[in-house]
Write a protein that holds these residues in place. Structure first.
Motif, PDB file in Angstrom:
ATOM      1  N   LEU A   1       0.829  -1.198   0.000  1.00 42.18           N
ATOM      2  CA  LEU A   1       0.000   0.000   0.000  1.00 42.18           C
ATOM      3  C   LEU A   1       0.864   1.248   0.000  1.00 42.18           C
ATOM      4  O   LEU A   1       0.698   2.127  -0.840  1.00 42.18           O
ATOM      5  N   VAL A   2       1.816   1.313   0.894  1.00 42.31           N
ATOM      6  CA  VAL A   2       2.679   2.486   0.990  1.00 42.31           C
ATOM      7  C   VAL A   2       3.609   2.563  -0.220  1.00 42.31           C
ATOM      8  O   VAL A   2       3.836   3.631  -0.771  1.00 42.31           O
ATOM      9  N   GLY A   3       4.120   1.413  -0.662  1.00 39.51           N
ATOM     10  CA  GLY A   3       5.015   1.396  -1.806  1.00 39.51           C
ATOM     11  C   GLY A   3       4.357   1.916  -3.064  1.00 39.51           C
ATOM     12  O   GLY A   3       4.993   2.552  -3.907  1.00 39.51           O
ATOM     13  N   SER A   4       3.078   1.661  -3.228  1.00 36.42           N
ATOM     14  CA  SER A   4       2.390   2.133  -4.430  1.00 36.42           C
ATOM     15  C   SER A   4       2.247   3.647  -4.440  1.00 36.42           C
ATOM     16  O   SER A   4       2.082   4.240  -5.495  1.00 36.42           O
ATOM     17  N   LEU A   5       2.335   4.262  -3.286  1.00 35.70           N
ATOM     18  CA  LEU A   5       2.201   5.719  -3.227  1.00 35.70           C
ATOM     19  C   LEU A   5       3.346   6.427  -3.925  1.00 35.70           C
ATOM     20  O   LEU A   5       3.175   7.490  -4.505  1.00 35.70           O
ATOM     21  N   ALA A   6       4.523   5.840  -3.904  1.00 36.52           N
ATOM     22  CA  ALA A   6       5.655   6.441  -4.609  1.00 36.52           C
ATOM     23  C   ALA A   6       5.372   6.505  -6.095  1.00 36.52           C
ATOM     24  O   ALA A   6       5.764   7.449  -6.778  1.00 36.52           O
ATOM     25  N   LEU A   7       4.649   5.523  -6.609  1.00 38.76           N
ATOM     26  CA  LEU A   7       4.299   5.506  -8.021  1.00 38.76           C
ATOM     27  C   LEU A   7       3.265   6.570  -8.350  1.00 38.76           C
ATOM     28  O   LEU A   7       3.220   7.081  -9.458  1.00 38.76           O
TER      29      LEU A   7
ATOM     30  N   ALA B   1     -12.299  -2.432   0.499  1.00 36.41           N
ATOM     31  CA  ALA B   1     -13.062  -1.777   1.566  1.00 36.41           C
ATOM     32  C   ALA B   1     -12.646  -0.310   1.639  1.00 36.41           C
ATOM     33  O   ALA B   1     -11.498   0.039   1.347  1.00 36.41           O
ATOM     34  N   GLU B   2     -13.591   0.527   2.035  1.00 30.71           N
ATOM     35  CA  GLU B   2     -13.331   1.968   2.133  1.00 30.71           C
ATOM     36  C   GLU B   2     -12.198   2.279   3.107  1.00 30.71           C
ATOM     37  O   GLU B   2     -11.459   3.240   2.901  1.00 30.71           O
ATOM     38  N   LYS B   3     -12.028   1.484   4.150  1.00 36.03           N
ATOM     39  CA  LYS B   3     -10.958   1.760   5.122  1.00 36.03           C
ATOM     40  C   LYS B   3      -9.584   1.710   4.456  1.00 36.03           C
ATOM     41  O   LYS B   3      -8.695   2.478   4.803  1.00 36.03           O
ATOM     42  N   TYR B   4      -9.403   0.834   3.466  1.00 32.32           N
ATOM     43  CA  TYR B   4      -8.128   0.762   2.761  1.00 32.32           C
ATOM     44  C   TYR B   4      -7.937   1.990   1.866  1.00 32.32           C
ATOM     45  O   TYR B   4      -6.841   2.523   1.750  1.00 32.32           O
ATOM     46  N   LYS B   5      -9.013   2.428   1.236  1.00 31.50           N
ATOM     47  CA  LYS B   5      -8.935   3.627   0.396  1.00 31.50           C
ATOM     48  C   LYS B   5      -8.568   4.839   1.250  1.00 31.50           C
ATOM     49  O   LYS B   5      -7.693   5.624   0.879  1.00 31.50           O
ATOM     50  N   GLU B   6      -9.210   4.979   2.393  1.00 34.87           N
ATOM     51  CA  GLU B   6      -8.924   6.123   3.262  1.00 34.87           C
ATOM     52  C   GLU B   6      -7.498   6.068   3.812  1.00 34.87           C
ATOM     53  O   GLU B   6      -6.843   7.096   3.925  1.00 34.87           O
ATOM     54  N   ALA B   7      -7.005   4.874   4.129  1.00 33.97           N
ATOM     55  CA  ALA B   7      -5.614   4.735   4.588  1.00 33.97           C
ATOM     56  C   ALA B   7      -4.650   5.124   3.475  1.00 33.97           C
ATOM     57  O   ALA B   7      -3.638   5.797   3.713  1.00 33.97           O
ATOM     58  N   TRP B   8      -4.962   4.729   2.243  1.00 34.58           N
ATOM     59  CA  TRP B   8      -4.135   5.054   1.085  1.00 34.58           C
ATOM     60  C   TRP B   8      -4.111   6.568   0.876  1.00 34.58           C
ATOM     61  O   TRP B   8      -3.052   7.156   0.669  1.00 34.58           O
TER      62      TRP B   8
ATOM     63  N   ASP C   1      -4.711   8.860   3.094  1.00 32.79           N
ATOM     64  CA  ASP C   1      -3.997   9.458   4.219  1.00 32.79           C
ATOM     65  C   ASP C   1      -2.493   9.402   3.978  1.00 32.79           C
ATOM     66  O   ASP C   1      -1.779  10.386   4.173  1.00 32.79           O
ATOM     67  N   ALA C   2      -2.007   8.248   3.529  1.00 33.99           N
ATOM     68  CA  ALA C   2      -0.582   8.116   3.229  1.00 33.99           C
ATOM     69  C   ALA C   2      -0.181   8.984   2.037  1.00 33.99           C
ATOM     70  O   ALA C   2       0.899   9.566   2.012  1.00 33.99           O
ATOM     71  N   ALA C   3      -1.051   9.099   1.041  1.00 36.79           N
ATOM     72  CA  ALA C   3      -0.763   9.908  -0.153  1.00 36.79           C
ATOM     73  C   ALA C   3      -0.733  11.394   0.163  1.00 36.79           C
ATOM     74  O   ALA C   3      -0.126  12.172  -0.579  1.00 36.79           O
TER      75      ALA C   3
END
Length: 136
Positions: free
Chosen positions: A6-12, A85-92, A94-96
């Motif tokens: 999840l966090v690694g994809s944010l760099a992309l 799930a929406e919780k994963y989207k919101e975490a993503w 938040d990290a983004a």
């Protein structure tokens, strides 16, 4: 759960989403645009979203907490991320927020593209344009 994915994809995302620098260097809250332009919002399926955007998706990440693909149309390049799930989207999101930038957000999905293509994508996909303020 593979939070590293999840966090690694944010760099992309920063390559496609194009963050904006905050001159003060302080994190700011995110902003969302008004109601979506499209009456129907795309379902959380990469292949459907890509088709509505006028391209074919190449899946880059398959994980328990997200699925991510890229596609290239004549008008724009898109990075499409879907969540079970929406919780994963919101975490993503938040990290983004560390990277800043604008994203098209729908139920169970996030699309990143250059800022000048977001409104056109929203007209095709629905969703809401969200501006995340970076920390840099």
């Amino acid at each position: 759960m593979r939070l590293g994915t999840l966090v690694g994809s944010l760099a992309l995302v920063s390559a496609c989403g194009g963050g904006e620098d905050d001159a003060a260097g302080n994190p700011r809250p995110s902003k969302s645009s008004a109601a979506p332009a499209a009456g129907i919002v795309a379902p959380a399926r990469i292949e459907v979203i890509a088709g509505l955007a006028g391209c074919r998706a190449e899946i880059r990440i398959e994980a328990d907490e997200l699925r991510e693909g890229v596609c290239h149309s004549e008008q724009a390049d898109y990075r499409i991320t879907t969540f079970p799930a929406e919780k994963y989207k919101e975490a993503w999101l938040d990290a983004a927020s560390v990277y800043g930038g604008k994203y098209l957000v729908g139920p169970g999905w996030v699309v990143s593209t250059k800022a000048e293509h977001l409104e056109q994508a929203r007209n095709k996909l629905g969703g809401t344009i969200r501006e995340l303020k970076g920390t840099s």
